[in-house]
Motif scaffolding. Structure first.
Motif, PDB file in Angstrom:
ATOM      1  N   LEU A   1       0.843  -1.213   0.000  1.00 15.22           N
ATOM      2  CA  LEU A   1       0.000   0.000   0.000  1.00 15.22           C
ATOM      3  C   LEU A   1       0.870   1.252   0.000  1.00 15.22           C
ATOM      4  O   LEU A   1       0.577   2.221  -0.705  1.00 15.22           O
ATOM      5  CB  LEU A   1      -0.911   0.016   1.238  1.00 15.22           C
ATOM      6  N   SER A   2       1.938   1.228   0.798  1.00 14.03           N
ATOM      7  CA  SER A   2       2.789   2.415   0.910  1.00 14.03           C
ATOM      8  C   SER A   2       3.538   2.698  -0.388  1.00 14.03           C
ATOM      9  O   SER A   2       4.051   3.795  -0.582  1.00 14.03           O
ATOM     10  CB  SER A   2       3.792   2.252   2.059  1.00 14.03           C
ATOM     11  N   ARG A   3       3.597   1.705  -1.261  1.00 15.23           N
ATOM     12  CA  ARG A   3       4.338   1.858  -2.519  1.00 15.23           C
ATOM     13  C   ARG A   3       3.445   2.103  -3.733  1.00 15.23           C
ATOM     14  O   ARG A   3       3.947   2.249  -4.842  1.00 15.23           O
ATOM     15  CB  ARG A   3       5.175   0.601  -2.787  1.00 15.23           C
ATOM     16  N   GLN A   4       2.123   2.097  -3.541  1.00 14.22           N
ATOM     17  CA  GLN A   4       1.253   2.289  -4.712  1.00 14.22           C
ATOM     18  C   GLN A   4       1.493   3.661  -5.348  1.00 14.22           C
ATOM     19  O   GLN A   4       1.552   4.667  -4.640  1.00 14.22           O
ATOM     20  CB  GLN A   4      -0.219   2.206  -4.290  1.00 14.22           C
ATOM     21  N   PRO A   5       1.578   3.708  -6.682  1.00 14.97           N
ATOM     22  CA  PRO A   5       1.683   5.003  -7.354  1.00 14.97           C
ATOM     23  C   PRO A   5       0.382   5.794  -7.194  1.00 14.97           C
ATOM     24  O   PRO A   5      -0.699   5.212  -7.151  1.00 14.97           O
ATOM     25  CB  PRO A   5       1.889   4.629  -8.829  1.00 14.97           C
ATOM     26  N   ARG A   6       0.476   7.123  -7.107  1.00 14.24           N
ATOM     27  CA  ARG A   6      -0.693   7.933  -6.760  1.00 14.24           C
ATOM     28  C   ARG A   6      -1.755   7.991  -7.857  1.00 14.24           C
ATOM     29  O   ARG A   6      -2.841   8.499  -7.631  1.00 14.24           O
ATOM     30  CB  ARG A   6      -0.266   9.335  -6.336  1.00 14.24           C
ATOM     31  N   SER A   7      -1.456   7.510  -9.055  1.00 16.06           N
ATOM     32  CA  SER A   7      -2.517   7.481 -10.070  1.00 16.06           C
ATOM     33  C   SER A   7      -3.474   6.318  -9.827  1.00 16.06           C
ATOM     34  O   SER A   7      -4.528   6.248 -10.472  1.00 16.06           O
ATOM     35  CB  SER A   7      -1.928   7.393 -11.489  1.00 16.06           C
ATOM     36  N   ALA A   8      -3.148   5.421  -8.903  1.00 15.86           N
ATOM     37  CA  ALA A   8      -4.017   4.253  -8.661  1.00 15.86           C
ATOM     38  C   ALA A   8      -3.872   3.799  -7.208  1.00 15.86           C
ATOM     39  O   ALA A   8      -3.279   2.767  -6.930  1.00 15.86           O
ATOM     40  CB  ALA A   8      -3.656   3.115  -9.628  1.00 15.86           C
ATOM     41  N   TRP A   9      -4.435   4.586  -6.302  1.00 14.26           N
ATOM     42  CA  TRP A   9      -4.386   4.270  -4.879  1.00 14.26           C
ATOM     43  C   TRP A   9      -5.593   3.435  -4.468  1.00 14.26           C
ATOM     44  O   TRP A   9      -6.680   3.566  -5.036  1.00 14.26           O
ATOM     45  CB  TRP A   9      -4.404   5.568  -4.046  1.00 14.26           C
ATOM     46  N   SER A  10      -5.408   2.620  -3.420  1.00 15.70           N
ATOM     47  CA  SER A  10      -6.513   1.897  -2.795  1.00 15.70           C
ATOM     48  C   SER A  10      -6.803   2.522  -1.439  1.00 15.70           C
ATOM     49  O   SER A  10      -5.894   3.021  -0.771  1.00 15.70           O
ATOM     50  CB  SER A  10      -6.145   0.429  -2.572  1.00 15.70           C
ATOM     51  N   PHE A  11      -8.069   2.478  -1.030  1.00 13.71           N
ATOM     52  CA  PHE A  11      -8.414   2.949   0.317  1.00 13.71           C
ATOM     53  C   PHE A  11      -8.529   1.784   1.293  1.00 13.71           C
ATOM     54  O   PHE A  11      -7.800   1.705   2.261  1.00 13.71           O
ATOM     55  CB  PHE A  11      -9.704   3.778   0.310  1.00 13.71           C
ATOM     56  N   ALA A  12      -9.458   0.883   1.032  1.00 12.72           N
ATOM     57  CA  ALA A  12      -9.677  -0.220   1.977  1.00 12.72           C
ATOM     58  C   ALA A  12      -9.272  -1.533   1.321  1.00 12.72           C
ATOM     59  O   ALA A  12      -9.546  -1.755   0.144  1.00 12.72           O
ATOM     60  CB  ALA A  12     -11.137  -0.286   2.403  1.00 12.72           C
ATOM     61  N   ILE A  13      -8.621  -2.379   2.087  1.00 12.55           N
ATOM     62  CA  ILE A  13      -8.287  -3.697   1.570  1.00 12.55           C
ATOM     63  C   ILE A  13      -8.402  -4.691   2.717  1.00 12.55           C
ATOM     64  O   ILE A  13      -7.966  -4.420   3.830  1.00 12.55           O
ATOM     65  CB  ILE A  13      -6.875  -3.705   0.940  1.00 12.55           C
ATOM     66  N   GLU A  14      -9.033  -5.831   2.453  1.00 10.30           N
ATOM     67  CA  GLU A  14      -9.154  -6.824   3.511  1.00 10.30           C
ATOM     68  C   GLU A  14      -7.928  -7.725   3.519  1.00 10.30           C
ATOM     69  O   GLU A  14      -7.256  -7.882   2.511  1.00 10.30           O
ATOM     70  CB  GLU A  14     -10.336  -7.780   3.339  1.00 10.30           C
ATOM     71  N   ALA A  15      -7.728  -8.361   4.648  1.00 11.27           N
ATOM     72  CA  ALA A  15      -6.778  -9.469   4.750  1.00 11.27           C
ATOM     73  C   ALA A  15      -7.520 -10.591   5.456  1.00 11.27           C
ATOM     74  O   ALA A  15      -7.906 -10.459   6.606  1.00 11.27           O
ATOM     75  CB  ALA A  15      -5.545  -9.061   5.542  1.00 11.27           C
ATOM     76  N   ARG A  16      -7.762 -11.661   4.704  1.00  8.97           N
ATOM     77  CA  ARG A  16      -8.626 -12.733   5.208  1.00  8.97           C
ATOM     78  C   ARG A  16      -7.998 -14.079   4.869  1.00  8.97           C
ATOM     79  O   ARG A  16      -7.611 -14.308   3.723  1.00  8.97           O
ATOM     80  CB  ARG A  16      -9.990 -12.609   4.512  1.00  8.97           C
ATOM     81  N   PRO A  17      -7.913 -14.977   5.829  1.00  7.04           N
ATOM     82  CA  PRO A  17      -7.408 -16.320   5.514  1.00  7.04           C
ATOM     83  C   PRO A  17      -8.315 -17.012   4.493  1.00  7.04           C
ATOM     84  O   PRO A  17      -9.537 -16.818   4.517  1.00  7.04           O
ATOM     85  CB  PRO A  17      -7.451 -17.048   6.858  1.00  7.04           C
ATOM     86  N   PHE A  18      -7.708 -17.799   3.615  1.00  8.18           N
ATOM     87  CA  PHE A  18      -8.472 -18.369   2.496  1.00  8.18           C
ATOM     88  C   PHE A  18      -9.639 -19.234   2.944  1.00  8.18           C
ATOM     89  O   PHE A  18     -10.621 -19.351   2.233  1.00  8.18           O
ATOM     90  CB  PHE A  18      -7.514 -19.144   1.567  1.00  8.18           C
ATOM     91  N   GLY A  19      -9.524 -19.830   4.128  1.00  7.77           N
ATOM     92  CA  GLY A  19     -10.609 -20.720   4.581  1.00  7.77           C
ATOM     93  C   GLY A  19     -11.648 -20.046   5.453  1.00  7.77           C
ATOM     94  O   GLY A  19     -12.598 -20.701   5.887  1.00  7.77           O
ATOM     95  N   GLU A  20     -11.483 -18.745   5.696  1.00  3.33           N
ATOM     96  CA  GLU A  20     -12.371 -18.028   6.621  1.00  3.33           C
ATOM     97  C   GLU A  20     -13.779 -17.911   6.046  1.00  3.33           C
ATOM     98  O   GLU A  20     -13.964 -17.618   4.870  1.00  3.33           O
ATOM     99  CB  GLU A  20     -11.789 -16.625   6.871  1.00  3.33           C
ATOM    100  N   LYS A  21     -14.802 -18.094   6.895  1.00  7.14           N
ATOM    101  CA  LYS A  21     -16.191 -17.846   6.504  1.00  7.14           C
ATOM    102  C   LYS A  21     -16.444 -16.348   6.533  1.00  7.14           C
ATOM    103  O   LYS A  21     -16.054 -15.679   7.482  1.00  7.14           O
ATOM    104  CB  LYS A  21     -17.136 -18.519   7.521  1.00  7.14           C
ATOM    105  N   TRP A  22     -17.128 -15.806   5.545  1.00 13.99           N
ATOM    106  CA  TRP A  22     -17.460 -14.379   5.549  1.00 13.99           C
ATOM    107  C   TRP A  22     -18.739 -14.128   4.791  1.00 13.99           C
ATOM    108  O   TRP A  22     -19.275 -15.028   4.184  1.00 13.99           O
ATOM    109  CB  TRP A  22     -16.317 -13.514   5.009  1.00 13.99           C
TER     110      TRP A  22
END
Lengths: 110, 233
Positions: free
Chosen positions: B212-233
């Motif tokens: 995230l800290s390295r994303q170029p400013r022409s394409a920034w993200s605001f929210a991103i999840e981090a979820r284990p692949f087997g997690e129920k959601w």
């Protein structure tokens, strides 16, 4: 992908995946449908080792025919910057997967 | 010192330590900020150009003092990762007003106090990153998160407000929404039956924060999840 329990599927969405604007009904309907498909696949396939991601591209794309307007640097998404984030997505480890990310220029209203 | 500076706020054995290691490996001088300096001091001695700072995020004077020392020692902060958080579990009938306020202070008020310390220099530079480590509770109140969920929701909407106000000034504000149980000695002990795959690995969270800290400013993200692949959601 299923027999190998490994793989990644990336879908390119748009602002219209999450917002219906005036005059954009046909586009928004298609993009909402794509997002619904992607989310269903993510829930279904992640436990089987397949990483599904929906990328919300929220802005105009820079190109040879469409450079940044004068005095507004990086106000259009650089395709190489988009590609960098796609690549990061492929490199994410499965203990911390994202299913959706948005990519948006720093000066874009949202 | 010529290295860019990363402040990791909230340094425990999990995400905080992994974040410090990742940004140190990425060429940053790292300020390790925590209430005590036992763990952060030991970790700092393992890393190049890292220093521990005593900082209580729930206390405005402590935050101001700590960040004054960081900028004097290392320079202005280029990347802030806010990992401080507290969980107090209980339903609406169980939770005390004191526990509710304490959760809000660490998760929400601390986010504000710390961000206010780094924003002026980032604005002058026209660049910087502020990354919050959030939680699914920011989006969903469960029966036993009567204190935790409102605190995390408050942090999340603060981050959203900050993003809309600071992105056009060149400051990338983002939040990682952790959806799962972080792999820690404590959580392993609480859940001895869970497999390795069940847990979020701190080093994987750190990798996404670094990206995230390295994303170029022409394409920034605001929210991103981090979820284990087997997690129920």
């Amino acid at each position: 992908m299923l027999p190998r329990a490994h793989g990644a599927i990336l879908f390119t969405g748009a602002s219209a995946s999450v917002k219906g604007y005036a005059q954009s009904a046909p586009f928004a309907m298609g993009k909402f449908a794509l997002r619904g498909l992607a989310q269903s696949l993510a829930r279904e396939l992640a436990p089987q080792g397949i990483h599904v991601d929906h990328v919300v591209v929220d802005g105009g794309i820079r190109g040879r025919e469409r450079p940044d307007p004068p005095g507004k640097p990086d106000s259009l998404l650089d395709p190489d910057a988009i590609a960098q984030s796609f690549l990061h997505f492929l490199q994410q480890q499965r203990s911390a997967w994202a299913w959706e990310i948005e990519l948006r220029p720093w000066v874009e209203r949202f | 010192m010529t290295k860019p500076v990363c402040a990791v706020v909230g340094v425990g054995p999990g995400n905080g330590a992994a974040l410090a290691r990742r940004f140190a490996a990425g060429g940053y001088a790292v300020a390790l900020m925590a209430r005590g300096t036992t763990l952060s001091g030991a970790l700092a001695s393992e890393l190049d150009d890292a220093r521990p700072y005593e900082c209580d995020v729930a206390d405005a004077a402590s935050v101001k003092d700590a960040f004054g020392r960081v900028s004097a020692d290392l320079g202005e902060v280029d990347v802030l990762v806010y990992n401080a958080g507290s969980g107090s579990w209980g339903s609406i009938e169980e939770i005390t007003p004191e526990a509710f306020e304490a959760a809000w202070r660490v998760n929400a008020l601390g986010s504000l106090l710390v961000a206010q310390q780094v924003i002026p220099a980032m604005k002058r530079a026209g660049a910087g990153s502020i990354i919050f480590i959030g939680a699914t509770a920011s989006l969903r109140g469960m029966p036993r998160t009567a204190a935790f969920a409102p605190a995390k929701a408050s942090q999340r909407v603060l981050a959203e407000s900050m993003a809309r106000s600071l992105w056009p000034a060149g400051i990338h504000v983002a939040i990682m929404v952790l959806d799962g149980v972080v792999d820690l000695p404590r959580t392993r002990e609480m859940m001895p039956d869970k497999s390795d795959d069940f847990f979020i690995k701190p080093q994987d969270v750190a990798e996404s924060a670094f990206w995230l800290s390295r994303q170029p400013r022409s394409a920034w993200s605001f929210a991103i999840e981090a979820r284990p692949f087997g997690e129920k959601w």
